[in-house]
Design an enzyme around this catalytic site. Structure first.
Site, PDB file in Angstrom:
ATOM      1  N   LYS A 124      -3.613   5.137   5.652  1.00  0.00           N
ATOM      2  CA  LYS A 124      -3.911   5.526   7.025  1.00  0.00           C
ATOM      3  C   LYS A 124      -3.468   6.964   7.256  1.00  0.00           C
ATOM      4  CE  LYS A 124      -2.896   2.334  10.111  1.00  0.00           C
ATOM      5  NZ  LYS A 124      -1.997   1.671   9.144  1.00  0.00           N
ATOM      6  N   ARG A 126       0.818  -1.210   0.000  1.00  0.00           N
ATOM      7  CA  ARG A 126       0.000   0.000   0.000  1.00  0.00           C
ATOM      8  C   ARG A 126       0.856   1.267   0.000  1.00  0.00           C
ATOM      9  NH1 ARG A 126      -4.843  -0.979   1.901  1.00  0.00           N
ATOM     10  NH2 ARG A 126      -3.983  -2.347   3.519  1.00  0.00           N
ATOM     11  N   TYR A 127       1.999   1.217   0.673  1.00  0.00           N
ATOM     12  CA  TYR A 127       2.893   2.369   0.790  1.00  0.00           C
ATOM     13  C   TYR A 127       4.210   2.020   0.102  1.00  0.00           C
ATOM     14  CZ  TYR A 127      -0.440   3.269   4.559  1.00  0.00           C
ATOM     15  OH  TYR A 127      -1.590   3.439   5.292  1.00  0.00           O
ATOM     16  N   CYS A 147     -13.098  -7.410  14.027  1.00  0.00           N
ATOM     17  CA  CYS A 147     -11.931  -7.541  13.150  1.00  0.00           C
ATOM     18  C   CYS A 147     -12.213  -7.026  11.742  1.00  0.00           C
ATOM     19  CB  CYS A 147     -11.506  -9.009  13.086  1.00  0.00           C
ATOM     20  SG  CYS A 147     -10.099  -9.309  11.992  1.00  0.00           S
ATOM     21  N   ARG A 189     -10.519  -7.794   9.172  1.00  0.00           N
ATOM     22  CA  ARG A 189     -10.247  -8.873   8.210  1.00  0.00           C
ATOM     23  C   ARG A 189     -11.124 -10.099   8.510  1.00  0.00           C
ATOM     24  NH1 ARG A 189      -4.232  -7.600   8.621  1.00  0.00           N
ATOM     25  NH2 ARG A 189      -3.875  -6.206   6.855  1.00  0.00           N
ATOM     26  N   CYS A 247      -5.905 -17.028  14.054  1.00  0.00           N
ATOM     27  CA  CYS A 247      -5.563 -16.247  15.246  1.00  0.00           C
ATOM     28  C   CYS A 247      -5.859 -17.082  16.491  1.00  0.00           C
ATOM     29  CB  CYS A 247      -6.398 -14.966  15.312  1.00  0.00           C
ATOM     30  SG  CYS A 247      -6.218 -13.864  13.905  1.00  0.00           S
ATOM     31  N   ARG A 293       7.083   0.000   2.351  1.00  0.00           N
ATOM     32  CA  ARG A 293       6.775  -1.099   3.262  1.00  0.00           C
ATOM     33  C   ARG A 293       5.644  -1.959   2.721  1.00  0.00           C
ATOM     34  NH1 ARG A 293       5.290   3.805   4.914  1.00  0.00           N
ATOM     35  NH2 ARG A 293       3.280   4.210   5.912  1.00  0.00           N
ATOM     36  N   ASP A 347     -13.005   0.359  11.649  1.00  0.00           N
ATOM     37  CA  ASP A 347     -13.161   0.191  10.207  1.00  0.00           C
ATOM     38  C   ASP A 347     -14.574  -0.270   9.860  1.00  0.00           C
ATOM     39  OD1 ASP A 347     -10.436   0.778   9.360  1.00  0.00           O
ATOM     40  OD2 ASP A 347      -9.877  -1.061  10.416  1.00  0.00           O
ATOM     41  N   CYS A 395     -11.467 -11.446  17.273  1.00  0.00           N
ATOM     42  CA  CYS A 395     -12.110 -10.222  17.753  1.00  0.00           C
ATOM     43  C   CYS A 395     -13.392 -10.006  16.967  1.00  0.00           C
ATOM     44  CB  CYS A 395     -11.172  -9.031  17.585  1.00  0.00           C
ATOM     45  SG  CYS A 395      -9.574  -9.234  18.408  1.00  0.00           S
ATOM     46  N   ASP A 439      -8.016   4.420   8.740  1.00  0.00           N
ATOM     47  CA  ASP A 439      -7.683   3.783   7.473  1.00  0.00           C
ATOM     48  C   ASP A 439      -8.779   4.171   6.493  1.00  0.00           C
ATOM     49  OD1 ASP A 439      -5.481   2.123   6.622  1.00  0.00           O
ATOM     50  OD2 ASP A 439      -5.831   0.934   8.429  1.00  0.00           O
TER      51      ASP A 439
END
Length: 349
Positions: free
Chosen positions: A319, A92-93, A112, A114, A105, A96, A275, A109, A312
């Site tokens: 972000k 995205r950047y 989440c 994702r 996981c 990085r 999000d 959560c 985001d």
């Protein structure tokens, strides 16, 4: 309550543990069929079943409202897919990338972003061939300075596999920083063994761990000991927190959490605005409310304990910090107490 030894993975498990009444089992099983459920013993031990508003339960125990999707919510709210040149990599950047090696996981959560991509049924773990292709992409792009291991939770991997990833990234000369994003030191602190800590080492690289926690109660003595094992091995930690209605959307709770991070030698980093993940409207606050909380925190905390409030931008646009602002275009600045002051000539260039 009897201390649990196994992760709770279904509505029936939650009923048996006393966290939800039997009459809700069928409805919550429907939620669990859509979005993965897992509550580790460390988190289950923190839940107070007598408190219907328990902030730990709210994060991990499914809620029928998760089946309600609003028009603006998206399966991929921050646009990972649009920025993924090869499977497992999000670029995205310019400097990085995210490297998503696993799609599972230790806990799931309920908010989440994702949630449509992770879980035992998601088949999101990279195969050996896919991981080789992801690493080849990183090798072929010399502008990549930092690799961020995420997922899923990369600390769910065995130390041997983590070491393999560290070694592969360590062999890429232009990669200088490796960052691991995890909840494990909080939700499964027993996994942070000396072998896991050793597996993070990568020759010639700076290694960071970003720790996700949302409430000070998560930073138990065992969690702090796991964090200490990382810090004392020379691994710096930064924090990530999601602003969640009913969990931490008041200044006292956020203040306690940020102080707990600093006391545990974790530098507060990001406070994420919620999000637009499907079925998470009941967790989201307004941006105005988040900015007001940040302003209140500034009155109470030193800069060392202040996170950056970020959004985001939906659709994969990146972000950005979202305030609050203290200086306006007219040259008026607000102090931490909210009083306004004009900047005189001595502050001008």
């Amino acid at each position: 309550m009897t201390r649990l030894r196994q992760t709770l993975r279904s509505a029936s498990d939650l009923v048996d543990a006393g966290f939800v009444p039997a009459e809700r089992e069928e409805a919550l099983a429907t939620v669990g069929a859509r979005y993965a459920v897992a509550v580790t013993p460390a988190m289950a031990e923190l839940i107070d079943p007598r408190d219907p508003a328990d902030p730990i339960a709210r994060q991990f125990v499914p809620d029928v409202r998760e089946l309600d999707t609003t028009p603006q919510e998206r399966a991929d709210p921050i646009g990972d897919h649009a920025k993924s040149p090869v499977r497992g990599v999000v670029h995205r950047y310019p400097d990085r990338v995210l490297l998503k090696v696993v799609g599972v996981c230790p806990v799931y959560c309920r908010f989440c972003f994702r949630r449509e991509m992770v879980g035992p049924a998601a088949e999101a773990n990279l195969t050996a061939i896919e991981l080789d292709a992801a690493l080849a992409y990183i090798r072929d792009h010399p502008e990549i300075w930092e690799v961020i291991l995420t997922g899923g939770d990369p600390f769910i991997m065995s130390p041997r596999r983590m070491e393999d990833v560290s070694r592969a990234l360590g062999a890429i000369s232009h990669v200088k920083v490796i960052r691991w994003h995890t909840r494990v030191p909080v939700v499964a602190p027993e996994r942070v063994t000396s072998d896991l800590v050793s597996a993070l080492r990568a020759s010639g690289k700076t290694v960071y761990v970003a720790l996700h926690a949302n409430h000070a109660r998560e930073l138990t003595d065992l969690a702090r000991a796991a964090i200490a094992r990382l810090v004392e091995a020379g691994v710096p930690l930064v924090s990530q927190t999601v602003l969640l209605r009913g969990v931490n959307d008041d200044v006292d709770t956020l203040e306690a959490l940020m102080r707990a991070f600093v006391e545990a030698r974790v530098t507060p980093y990001y406070l994420h605005h919620g999000d637009l993940a499907p079925g998470t409207a009941h967790f989201r606050t307004s941006i105005d409310a988040g900015q007001a909380l940040m302003h209140a925190l500034r009155q109470r905390l030193s800069g060392l304990a202040m996170p950056t409030y970020v959004l985001d931008i939906p659709g994969g646009h990146g972000k950005v910090p979202i305030g609050p602002e203290y200086l306006d275009d007219a040259g008026t600045v607000r102090d931490p107490s909210g009083n306004s002051h004009r900047i005189d000539g001595s502050c001008a260039p």
